[in-house]
Design an enzyme around this catalytic site. Sequence first.
Site, mmCIF file in Angstrom:
data_model
loop_
_atom_site.group_PDB
_atom_site.id
_atom_site.type_symbol
_atom_site.label_atom_id
_atom_site.label_comp_id
_atom_site.label_asym_id
_atom_site.label_seq_id
_atom_site.Cartn_x
_atom_site.Cartn_y
_atom_site.Cartn_z
ATOM 1 N N ARG A 41 27.239 46.745 44.883
ATOM 2 C CA ARG A 41 26.883 45.508 44.190
ATOM 3 C C ARG A 41 25.370 45.387 43.972
ATOM 4 O O ARG A 41 24.932 44.747 43.022
ATOM 5 C CB ARG A 41 27.372 44.293 44.981
ATOM 6 C CG ARG A 41 28.854 44.084 44.825
ATOM 7 C CD ARG A 41 29.304 42.830 45.511
ATOM 8 N NE ARG A 41 30.592 42.424 44.989
ATOM 9 C CZ ARG A 41 31.305 41.406 45.455
ATOM 10 N NH1 ARG A 41 30.846 40.684 46.451
ATOM 11 N NH2 ARG A 41 32.459 41.105 44.926
ATOM 12 N N GLY A 379 37.757 37.706 42.910
ATOM 13 C CA GLY A 379 38.256 36.383 42.547
ATOM 14 C C GLY A 379 37.852 35.982 41.135
ATOM 15 O O GLY A 379 38.646 35.400 40.389
#
Length: 402
Positions: A41, A379
Amino acid sequence: MLKKMSIRQLSDAQLQGKRALIRVDYNVPLDEDGNVADDARIRATLPTLEYLRGREACLILMSHLGRPKGERVEKYSLRPVAQRLSRLLDLDVAFVEGTTTDEAREASEELKPGDVLLLENTRFDPRETANDPEMARELAALGDVFVNDAFGAAHRAHASTAGVAAFLEPAATGFLMEKELEHLGDLLEAPEPPFVVILGGAKVSGKIDLIENLLDRIDQLCIGGAMACTFLRAKGLETGRSLVEEDLIELAGELMERAGDTLMLPEDAVVAPDMENGSSSSIVGVEEVPEDQMLLDIGPRSAGKFKDIAADARTVLWNGPVGAFEHPPFGAGSRVVTQGLVEATGRGAKTVVGGGDTAAALASFGLTEKVTHVSTGGGAALEFLAGKELPGVAALTEVETT
Ligand code: ADP
Ligand code: MG
């Protein structure tokens, strides 16, 4: 047409010597010693950071990490992330222990063009998750422009994601955010058929909205993982000690009816007394799962079918491992499915993988680079594909495009 303002549309005058406040998603896993265990990330934001440094902006980064619940929790400090970022950028990344403190303000004012400052975990402040406008205003005061590159946090309306954009103009998307919206947006807008979706993972809940939103546009929906058990139960089969969401069996039945031939469930399964007992696993038909065992992976026949279906598709979305891949031998099904995506990609199909665990499975097979796109947002990707608006994206400046 109105489109979100892209980082590319920020002029040199808006960047040169200016303070760019950048929301990133550095919610990375840490190991037992507190070091960054997986920096994917962080690396994913480098194009945005390099671009802004190249335009001589002063960079102020903010992110959350974990769920510290509004107070300082040492193990959720972003300090180790600053160290990793220093290594990746090959420069000293400054770090301050606050977000809206005097120290943070002073540090942001001292930055020179090209400098990078990382603020402490935004969630150490209880106002972050409350999307408190006062915190958003204080954060906004640190920068001259706002860039949101935190796709993984875009489904949350928090002070540092959505709130800040109301106080800081211009507000633009970073390159990672853009890439995610483009790839996932293609799946919603114009997926080239056949469009195949493979779902797995532990639970049906959390994926229902996605199924409902996509069902009419997809040619085949293959369901594996523990979530298949809830569907098998809806078909009237017994699944022993497998994970089942009892309260969703009825809904699964309705979805199955609506989907008709589009939905494919596993025919065979790998079962064992529990995840830790891979050595005593066996392969059975789904109608003969023993009472005292769990379905822990799709069987080889089903894996072969899922793989062939994926390999022949022009568009594939995969979310959720089809087995408990962390516990060998229950990763075999996911490995075979991955091969299907790799083949499809090789034939020019668009293949998109979403979900933290699915991405980890792909990485464990060493095949991350062999698909079109691996989403960094679990999500957020699910909500986006369910057709919901992401607050972190909605808050950004819109500009006219032709
Ligand atoms: P993602 O993070 O990719 O969205 P999920 O979080 O939905 O995926 O699900 C991943 C988890 O599901 C993994 O931890 C995996 O072990 C588990 N899982 C998959 N299949 C099974 C199964 N048949 N039984 C139990 N757990 C399973
Ligand atoms: Mg997960």
